[in-house]
Design a protein around this motif. Structure first.
Motif, mmCIF file in Angstrom:
data_model
loop_
_atom_site.group_PDB
_atom_site.id
_atom_site.type_symbol
_atom_site.label_atom_id
_atom_site.label_comp_id
_atom_site.label_asym_id
_atom_site.label_seq_id
_atom_site.Cartn_x
_atom_site.Cartn_y
_atom_site.Cartn_z
ATOM 1 N N UNK A 68 0.824 -1.211 0.000
ATOM 2 C CA UNK A 68 0.000 0.000 0.000
ATOM 3 C C UNK A 68 0.852 1.252 0.000
ATOM 4 N N UNK A 79 -6.837 6.940 -1.155
ATOM 5 C CA UNK A 79 -5.724 6.172 -0.608
ATOM 6 C C UNK A 79 -5.740 6.295 0.910
ATOM 7 N N UNK A 80 -5.598 5.165 1.616
ATOM 8 C CA UNK A 80 -5.732 5.234 3.076
ATOM 9 C C UNK A 80 -4.563 5.915 3.771
ATOM 10 N N UNK A 81 -3.425 6.048 3.082
ATOM 11 C CA UNK A 81 -2.259 6.591 3.773
ATOM 12 C C UNK A 81 -2.123 8.108 3.610
ATOM 13 N N UNK A 108 -2.607 6.714 10.745
ATOM 14 C CA UNK A 108 -2.196 6.010 9.531
ATOM 15 C C UNK A 108 -1.321 6.895 8.647
#
Ligand code: SF4
Lengths: 1058, 915
Positions: free
Chosen positions: B117, B516-518, B141
């Motif tokens: 990721x 995007x989770x980051x 995160x």
């Protein structure tokens, strides 16, 4: 709806739409809760900033899809239809209209993107949370969902047990204690640990806190005292009793009054006042069964071992999940909880999602589980009263039937009384029943008010009955009870068929054909019924009812799968030879398969002597089978196992052996399952695979009209039918499994734990105490299951049950764990008259008889013409594979080659001007860089780069090289052309092409090296190898007359030809 | 591109490309697939002009152009100034290392998916020029990512490395250099999303004199139809048949080449296998029975992980086998693998060896034990295999330990494979060849990892290689085929004659926003990343939909009405397209092979319940033969005369039978030493303890011979203790008995009934002080005396012993030796011969059937004779005594009980409670 019936709960329904308040709504069967949910959802949409701020949680994917469709329909109607007249439709329209205004103002474009409506299952919600929080959820990255993780639980359990042999492992001693406790039965231990992991959402929080012996025993004291207090309060004052709450004295007292079986003692006779007091007897029974006040040392030792092992089991499971890149739904919900909890304080979802969840709607809240409840607590943490955020829980505790999926009805009750977290909920109860005719509603009211507990008990999962009011007029023949005796399953089956076929002839409500459903508690109840339906030629749809594991076509495919997977799987091979496509007789099987030598059947099929003793017909069959299987075995592990099995099955004539077209679909279900289970063309664990085949179900027969359906009561939840038939009421529920430990939480959240009894010992009162609680919960749920079944009916309800009945026509009470036992107080009376009338029957005669000596098989070889292929001429295969190395070590040479090519190109572009050995040598760092970039490893770098330098320098020093790379007319380097060969386009790259006095040249560089003598022969060989390639270059470049040449810089070699 | 570049029609584009290399034109596309498709189209264009050869057009994805320019720099004076990009596995490894260096690593399930990721986020951050600054990265995160990325960045900087995400920014400053061969004209084709990074790069090219031209596929006027189908299965089926129908009609009457047909499947990854199969079945109905690999007119744009190719999976298993211990099932797959030496010549022998190993190994097996077992004279012989694994074991000892650089591991793995004779004797087919080639590439990439990570151990290297093989998506090279099946991304910009887009339900399309989770969502949204926001994502998907609707002469969009039990609506983006009925699509009917075969054969039903009679009375196999025949004649035939048995699956610990054997051995040992009641009475505690200890040792040693790996270590110690406990509890019972003396212990004797002689093993016979003998059979599981009574007794062994010898038998009894239960259960002629053993009149079942002892014994004789006669005569009817007889039988597949008694008799497969 009949206007004569006024909706009794309009005020509640109106209140429920207040978007500023939180509610918990009890919505009994048929009360129209979906409509209410949709209205509330629309009402909320009208007031949020983004539609994502509303999270609607449904119990199933199907329910989510349905709700979304209905919201859509409402929005579409509000956009394009006029306001309807009916009041509740107009209300929906108004709400949808307001939502659209909001949508248009804020540019949501809801109508174009359905996914913005966050209507989903709790699993999907958890997954969307963990996806956005890889670190906080601790997943690192979203794993794949695995619905049935039993195999992984088993693997984790085995890993944990393996700690036994690992001296370093801190859990080794505890594993040993556990094994000893379980009679050293590793298989049992594995199963129990796996089962414990499957339910980890229940205990993972509880066991997280350290539990010491003293505090657990203190809880035990309280539980004991509570039981005694209860009995003491009921004990009539006129009779002597132990003083105070001396628990042991009370146990003694209880034993003195009750027999071991828990009945009042006859000797001395018990006074009548006592005998009549059933509550007292119950209370004394509880006292009688109380466990000792302290754990025995043995108990404690094993409990401690289990408690210490549990976290290790979790660690192993996480490891297994990570290894497979998969996780079950429980893990997703645990991960979502972790993520919401955050490292230091609750996570701010606004930061993560870019919006916060401001409104939550939950459907079917009665079937919520601990982890879902926790999730709600976390999602609403920090909510303050009246801050505009709301919770809306809808459900019907009377319909809570999913205990086996960890549903806890107590949570509904808890939320009803105490709210969730900081959110307090206003309770609302709906009363209107829009579904069933008044006759049924009244029967249900009367019946369930008696069957369901009179007093609510949160811990025991006891829910009281809530009355409904019918909105449809009464019709005759609402509820009928059908009595059967002494296992007359055939009679029951026939009656079901009769009732069903009569009901199907009746029109349903609103004139549509009537719908009929047969609802059962267990699938196994249907084994006798389905043949009767078939015999009566009633087409039906059975939803996830018929297990495929037993179907001949699936068995045969399984035999084929096993046989092709393993040549020494003898049963499978023999089965394959006996199957209809081969159909060997017993005599031929014996001729082939017996004998001293341990030949596999496949070997025997090639053994001349054995074949000679097989009958002529048998030999023909064998040879045909052999030829087909030989092909499959020769090509094993090339295609997928599925293709291999299906190919063999087709070639053998499998489809010609099935009984009906439906079997072909079953074959497909099996084959699809095989495909999903195999890895790289093989099954990792044949045993596990075979086990999983038992969980496959036949597809409903879609060619049958949907007016007769067969399903479990659980599946029927949320559906309705004109006629509902509930057979097999006297049937048993399943056994409950032993668990490694049991626990209960007192209302004050204190913990009580009991380890499983050791193998071979007597029952343990402590374990039984907690288990008793479980049993009570189960009993309550049985009543609710009946309620769900009965309330599916719009017009008619048929109940069928079978009880024992002696010769004296005295009806025996049904078995206590049956639904009929629950219903007995209401319907018991209806069994007596038919019992007297009944004729003696040979009820025990089996429905089907075994055809003991039959061999069913294909008559002879199949002849057919395969259907034609699509019209297309495949171009010829153009790639040759002889030059692939069988080891990667050759790679370095290949890389040296590409770097040399690249440099030669550059030098040739400069027409070799200014290029000398020294300059090349100066480029060493660059060359090393390039080799590295191409993946040459450290250790090879020195040799590789020196080879590059040698090649380049020699070509600069070699006269031929100088001529070749130097100035030439019309020179091209790395010349890229496309051409068509045998109808296929090929892209070619010519290293160097130019013209000199002799004419055109086409040259290819080859960095081959050659050790040893006879360089000429080597070069000649190379020429032979590359001639066709250069021919292609010459043709494609339009210079067929060009001279072709190969240049070998490392060897200073040269071959040319015309 | 902000200077509003010129726009080009596709035909003009081809005209210009046809000018050849002289014009120095380069075309860039958003992905490799479009570049390839454009290349093919250009080829068709050239061929339609009658050319046989032409200069190849320079068409490549944007990233390819950047990489080429970088390489130019590398081969120039700039070499020292440009860093080297990492390979994908190197990137992955470096990110993992960065993650492991932080506190987050502890809690994570696994660093690998997080690293993957991170790579995506890193790429996004550079492409969209997102500031990687702490102040802009709130949240746990995002912080973690920032931490990792700064470590990653530092690590690459230190080593002068870079990655594809940063390459455009590294190359751009050097564009002025002559060594970087810039095109005169850059044609940007079909690029839908222009990232800032790409825009800057193209602008830089423009500044250096490169003409920038935009081109897009032409919008065709299409005939668009929407069709609703039952479910995804039907969609695939219909799309395949539709493609078959269209294939038959050439696109243009004058050109013989087949039409270009496209099929777009949104979640191709999840249904790839089905698509592959259905298309193959429809287009070549006989492909599964053709007996060879047949060429298919379609191609699926999605490859499979390399690790899923059998050849590669087995290579990984072979390497796994070289570890100290592997899971049995994996070792078993190596043994049966067709990809190692001797796989064909020893195929049968290896199958037999494997079947034997299954009986003797646990769920994990050490390589050394495997070698020992394979070479053991008691195992079926497979010498080639034994030899190979022995060499593998030696190789392991010689070098596969400690930590080494990755390249040494790559070499070692290669060598291990060579030792095992990988890739086997069978000639590889084309796809296997290509997979092998790719595998070599993978080993090389493993070796190259040493540039970024330090030394590693065997398992780390092996796991790394495994995960690389799972990451590497591989598709054997496809021929030029008319039908292309693809996912959404690959479909962009392509042109077809016919296009079918399926699966367009409201929940599938438009796609959900997927930030995007980051990276904090506001940053992504501000940068304009389409996927990060519902509205911009919707706009993008709208454009894609529009693209489909204009990319072919005929376009069909379809959506399923149902998915499992849920009802689905069409995607709002296509809902307004008029729906047509399936019949209007002009799909021709086509026969399936299945249906053809189904109607091709006739079924007969014949009587076949009797096998040939036995040739000689003697039969090996003990009293179990009678038990089988009694319970179900077919079972006896299958097991006793055909040796039909299933394969075993190694499970942890011992199975119940072996645990029973242990107890039997234990008892034998004890009574060998204490042969009378007097001896028992006389033994003091110490000597008893010694006797029990020795007996337990012996018992374990004897069972261990069969299960060397299982009955070992602590488990054996626990088992020893258990045997001691069981035996002392048992001796307590024996002490209460009147006097006795052991006559025989575990004695074998032939016993005959009804013409069948078996070799029966009698656990024990005692002479009783009261006169007569007692026959005792130890039981460690369930047992009931009722199983001796009536017709077809289910446990006939004790009756057989009782009648089989000449002794005067006065009592028969089970000796129940279980934890928590030690007692006799049985029947005796006179009362009180054995504790707990009663006479007929006291036995609940026996008294209903038998008058007295003699009647019982007489009844036994009649039954046993009948059973024996049945077996001798070859009676093999499928006749289970009770429905639940089948529950514990391993032959249902062979006897076909499911077919003979279709409903419920088979007993097994009962549904779970409440499910
Ligand atoms: S499964 Fe049943 S019918 Fe078949 S052999 Fe075994 S016992 Fe007999």
């Amino acid at each position: 709806m009949n206007d004569a019936f006024r909706v009794p709960d309009l005020a509640e329904r109106e209140k429920a739409l207040d978007p500023t308040r939180s509610f918990i709504v009890q919505a009994p069967a048929g009360s129209g809760k979906t409509e209410l949910l949709i209205q509330r959802y629309l009402a909320l949409l009208g007031g949020v900033e983004r539609p994502e701020e509303i999270a609607a949680i449904t119990f199933t994917i199907k329910a989510a899809a349905e709700m979304r469709l209905r919201v859509y329909a409402a929005l579409a109607a509000a956009r394009s239809h006029p306001r309807p007249h009916a009041a509740h439709e107009a209300l929906t329209w108004d709400l949808a209209r307001a939502a659209l205004v909001r949508n248009d103002a804020l540019g949501w474009r809801l109508e174009e993107s359905a996914e913005r409506l966050r209507i989903q299952t709790v699993d999907a919600l958890c997954m969307s949370l963990t996806r956005q929080m890889p670190v906080l959820s601790q997943f690192g990255g979203q794993p794949e969902v695995i619905e049935d993780a039993r195999v992984l639980f088993g693997e984790a359990a085995r890993n944990l047990l393996a700690a036994l042999e690992d001296d370093q492992h801190p859990a080794a001693a505890d594993v040993a204690s556990l094994l000893t406790h379980l009679d050293n039965n590793a298989g049992d231990a594995e199963k129990l640990i796996a089962a414990m992991l499957a339910r980890r959402d229940h205990w993972i929080r509880t066991l997280g806190k350290p539990s010491d012996r003293a505090s657990l025993e203190a809880t035990l004291d309280k539980v004991r005292a509570a039981a005694v207090n209860n009995a003491r309060a009921l004990w009539p004052r006129q009779f002597p009793a132990p003083f105070e709450s001396d628990v042991d004295a009370w146990i003694h007292h209880a034993n003195a009054n009750l027999t071991k079986a828990g009945d009042w003692r006859r000797k001395p006779p018990t006074p009548e006042v006592l005998e009549a007091n059933l509550a007292l007897r119950e209370a004394l029974r509880e006292v009688q069964a109380l466990p000792a006040a302290r754990y025995t040392d043995e108990q404690w030792q094993v409990l401690e071992a289990i408690l210490r092992l549990a976290p290790y089991a979790i660690v192993e499971l996480r490891y297994v999940f990570a290894k497979h890149g998969k996780a079950d739904f429980i893990e997703f919900s645990l991960a979502a909880l972790r993520a919401l909890e955050g490292e230091d304080g609750p996570t701010d979802l606004m930061l993560v999602l870019d919006y916060s969840i401001r409104h939550i709607l939950v459907d079917e809240f009665q079937d919520t589980s601990f982890s879902q409840f926790n999730l709600l607590e976390k999602l609403t943490s920090g909510w303050e009263p009246e801050d505009g955020r709301t919770l809306f829980l809808v459900g019907d505790p009377m319909q809570s039937i999913y205990r086996f999926r960890e549903a806890e009805v107590a949570l509904f009750l808890r939320a009803w009384h105490h709210g969730i977290g900081t959110v307090s909920l206003a309770p609302l109860t709906l009363r209107a029943n829009f579904r069933s005719q008044a006759g049924i509603v009244e029967w249900v009211n009367a019946t369930f008010a008696r069957i369901m507990p009179a007093v609510e008990d949160v811990a025991g999962g006891a829910v009281t009955y809530s009355h409904s009011k019918a909105m449809h007029a009464a019709e005759a023949g609402a509820v009928r009870v059908h009595a059967f005796f002494d296992g007359d399953f055939a009679g029951e089956g026939r009656r079901i068929a009769d009732v069903a076929s009569a009901a199907m002839k009746e029109a349903g409500r609103g004139g549509a054909p009537g719908s009929v459903a047969i609802l059962v508690r267990n699938r196994s109840h249907l084994l006798e019924i389905l043949p009767c339906l078939r015999a009566a030629k009633l087409p039906y749809r059975a939803v996830e009812i018929e297990s495929l594991g037993q179907r001949p076509v699936v068995r045969d495919l399984l035999a084929l799968t096993r046989a092709l997977s393993h040549l020494a799987d003898r049963v499978a091979w023999l089965a394959l030879l006996r199957a209809p496509w081969c159909g060997l007789t017993l005599a031929d099987l014996f001729a082939l398969g017996s004998g001293e030598e341990a030949l596999t059947p496949w070997e025997a099929m090639h053994d001349k002597a054995r074949l000679a003793s097989v009958s002529a017909d048998g030999r023909a069959r064998l040879e045909r089978t052999r030829a087909i299987l030989a092909r499959c075995i020769a090509a094993r592990r090339r295609a997928s196992l599925r293709d291999c099995v299906e190919g063999a099955w087709l070639a053998l004539g499998g489809p010609a052996c099935v009984e009906s077209a439906l079997d072909l679909e079953e074959a497909d279900i099996y084959l699809d399952h095989l495909e999903a289970s195999e890895e790289a063309g093989a099954l990792a664990d044949l045993d596990a695979f075979e086990g999983s085949v038992a969980d496959l179900y036949a597809l409903p027969d879609m060619s049958a009209p949907d007016c007769l359906q067969v399903m479990t009561i659980h599946k029927a939840k949320g559906l309705e039918f004109d006629t509902v038939i509930v057979p097999g009421l006297a049937g048993w529920g399943g056994k409950d499994d032993r668990k490694l430990f049991l626990w209960m939480e007192t209302p004050e959240s204190e913990l009580l734990l009991a380890p499983m009894i050791s193998t071979g010992s007597e029952k343990d009162p402590l374990y039984e105490l907690i288990r008793g609680l479980d049993k009570r919960k189960e009993e309550h749920e049985m009543g609710r299951l009946l309620y769900v079944a009965a309330t599916r009916a719009r017009r008619r309800l048929h109940l069928l049950g079978d009880v024992k009945c002696g010769h004296d026509a005295v009806v025996k009470e049904p078995q206590s764990r049956s639904l009929l036992a629950k219903l007995w107080p209401v319907v018991g009376g209806e069994f007596a008259p038919p019992a007297e009338r009944r004729a003696p029957s040979n009820a025990n005669a089996p429905v089907a008889t075994v055809r003991q000596a039959e061999l069913r098989r294909l008559k002879g070889p199949l002849t057919y013409e395969s259907p034609a292929a699509a019209a297309w001429n495949a171009p010829a295969e153009t790639r040759a594979y002889d030059d692939i190395e069988f080891s990667w070590v050759g790679d370095t040479a290949r890389r040296v080659g590409s770097v040399v090519h690249r440099w030669l190109q550059r030098i040739a572009e400069d027409e070799a001007k200014g290029w000398t050995r020294t300059r090349i040598e100066r480029e060493l760092p660059a060359i090393m860089n390039e080799l590295t970039a191409r993946g040459v490893v450290e250790g090879d770098l020195a040799t590789a780069s020196s080879r590059v330098i040698t090649a380049l320098a020699s070509s600069l020093e070699d006269p031929r090289g100088k001529w070749l790379l130097g100035p030439q007319r019309n020179a091209r380097n790395e010349y890229r052309i496309s051409t068509v060969i045998d109808g296929v386009r090929r892209d070619l790259v010519i290293d160097r092409m130019f013209e000199d006095l002799a004419g055109a040249w086409i040259v290819d560089y080859k960095t081959s090296s050659h050790e040893g003598a006879d360089l000429d022969r080597f070069l000649a060989g190379e020429e032979g190898r590359y001639r066709p390639q250069l021919e292609r270059y010459a043709t494609a470049s339009g210079k067929p007359g060009a001279r072709r040449a190969l240049y070998f810089p490392l060897l200073k070699g040269w071959r040319e030809w015309a | 591109m902000h200077r509003e570049p010129a726009r080009l029609e596709k035909s003009e584009l081809f005209e210009r490309l046809a000018l050849g290399h002289e014009a120095r034109i380069t075309v860039v596309t958003p992905n490799a697939r479009l570049a390839q498709a454009l290349g093919s189209e250009f080829a068709a264009f050239q061929r339609s002009r009658g050319l046989q050869a032409w200069e190849t057009a320079d068409v490549l994805p944007f990233g390819g152009l950047v990489a080429r320019l970088w390489e130019d720099a590398l081969y120039s004076e700039l070499a020292a100034a440009v860093p080297v990009p990492l390979s994908a596995p190197q990137e992955q490894a470096l990110w993992e290392e960065a993650i492991h260096a932080t506190r987050y690593a502890q809690a994570l399930f696994s660093a690998a998916p997080a690293a993957a990721q991170c790579r995506a986020a890193w790429k996004l951050a550079h492409a969209w020029r997102l500031p990687l600054e702490l102040s802009r990265f709130p949240g746990e995160d995002a912080r973690a990512f920032l931490d990792w990325s700064s470590r990653y960045e530092r690590a690459t900087r230190d080593r002068r490395q870079t990655d594809a995400a940063r390459l455009p920014d590294i190359v751009a400053p050097h564009l002025a250099h002559a060594a970087l061969r810039k095109p005169a004209t850059l044609i940007v084709f079909g690029v839908d999303i222009v990232t800032p990074q790409m825009r800057d790069f193209v602008d830089a090219l423009a500044r250096h004199g490169c003409e920038i031209v935009e081109a897009a596929p032409p919008a065709r006027r299409a005939e668009v139809k929407r069709v609703a189908l039952t479910d995804a299965r039907e969609e695939i089926e219909m799309a395949a048949r539709w493609a078959r129908s269209r294939l038959a009609t050439p696109a243009k009457a004058d050109v013989p080449c087949p039409p270009r047909i496209g099929v777009v499947v949104p979640d191709l990854a999840s249904c790839r296998a089905r698509v592959q199969r259905v298309f193959a079945n429809v287009l070549r109905p006989d492909h599964l029975v053709a007996g060879e690999v047949v060429a298919m007119p379609f191609n699926i744009s999605l490859g499979l992980p390399l690790a899923e190719y059998p050849l590669i999976a087995d290579a990984l298993l072979v390497i796994g086998l070289a570890s100290h211990e592997s899971a049995f099932e994996q070792a078993s797959r190596v043994i049966r693998s067709p990809f190692i030496a001797g796989a064909e010549s020893e195929m049968q022998a290896r199958a037999r060896l494997d079947a034997e190993l299954r009986k003797r190994c646990g769920p994990a097996v050490a390589l050394d034990s495997l070698v020992r077992l394979a070479k053991s004279p008691r195992s079926p012989r497979a010498p080639l295999l034994a030899d190979r694994i022995e060499r593998l074991a030696q190789f392991r000892k010689a070098g596969l330990f400690g930590t080494k650089p990755a390249s040494e591991w790559a070499r070692a793995f290669s060598e291990a494979l060579r030792l095992m004779g990988f890739p086997g004797e069978r000639t590889l087919d084309s796809s296997e060849h290509q997979a092998l080639d790719k595998w070599h590439g993978l080993l090389a990439e493993l070796a190259a990892l040493e540039r970024v990570v330090g030394k590693m151990g065997f398992n780390a290297a092996r796991e790394r290689l495994g995960s690389m093989a799972r990451e590497a998506i591989f598709q054997p090279e496809a021929r030029d085929v008319p039908i292309q099946v693809m996912g959404i991304l690959e479909s962009a910009g392509q042109e077809f004659d016919h296009l079918w887009v399926m699966g367009l339900t409201d929940e599938a399309w438009p796609l959900a926003a997927r930030p995007d989770p980051f990276i904090p969502v506001p940053l992504q949204r501000a940068a304009g990343i389409p996927q990060s926001d519902p509205v911009s994502s919707l706009d993008l998907d709208r454009r894609i939909t529009q693209g489909w609707l204009t990319s072919a002469a005929e376009v069909v969009v379809s959506h399923p009405r149902m998915k499992k039990e849920s009802e689905l609506a069409p995607s709002p983006l296509i809902a307004s397209i008029p729906a047509v009925a399936l019949e209007e699509l002009g799909i021709e009917r086509c026969a399936t092979l299945r249906e053809t075969i189904r109607t091709a054969g006739a079924i007969e039903q014949i009587e076949d319940g009797t096998a040939p009679p036995i040739a000689a009375p003697a039969h090996s196999g003990g009293t179990g033969l009678f038990k089988d025949q009694s319970e179900c004649p077919f079972r006896a035939f299958a097991r006793r005369r055909l040796a039909s048995e299933p394969l075993e699956t190694p499970r942890p610990g011992l199975d119940p039978r072996e645990r029973g054997n242990l107890v039997h051995e234990m008892m034998k040992g004890v009574w060998k030493r204490l042969d009378t009641s007097d001896a028992l009475a006389a033994a003091d505690d110490a000597s008893l303890a010694a006797i029990l200890g020795t007996s337990a040792d012996e018992a374990i040693a004897s069972v261990r011979r069969h299960r060397p790996d299982v009955l070992a270590g602590r488990y054996a110690v626990l088992e020893h203790a258990r045997l001691m406990r069981l035996a002392s509890a048992w001796l307590a019972i024996e002490r209460e008995r009147p006097g006795f003396a052991i006559v025989t212990l575990e004695e074998k004797r032939p016993i005959a009934f009804g013409g069948v002689t078996v070799n029966a093993k009698l656990d024990r016979m005692d002479r009783l002080a009261a006169g007569g003998h007692a026959i005792i059979d130890y039981k460690t599981g369930e047992c009931r005396t009722a199983s001796w009574m009536g017709k077809r007794p289910t446990e006939p062994q004790l009756p057989m012993y009782a009648l089989g010898g000449g002794e005067d038998v006065a009592a028969v009894a089970f000796g129940v030796v279980k934890t928590g239960e030690a007692r006799f259960k049985g029947i005796s002629r006179e009362p009180k011969l054995l504790p707990g053993v009663v006479t007929i009149d006291k036995d609940y079942n026996a008294k209903k059937m038998y008058r007295d002892w003699d009647a019982l014994v007489g009844g036994w004789r009649v039954e046993l004779e009948a059973i024996g006669r049945g077996f001798a005569a070859g009676d093999a009817r499928v006749d289970p005594k009770r429905p639940d007889t089948c529950k514990n039988c391993d032959q249902p597949m062979f006897c076909r009980i499911a077919e003979k008694a279709p409903f419920g008799v088979a007993g097994a497969g009962e549904g779970d409670p409440d499910e």
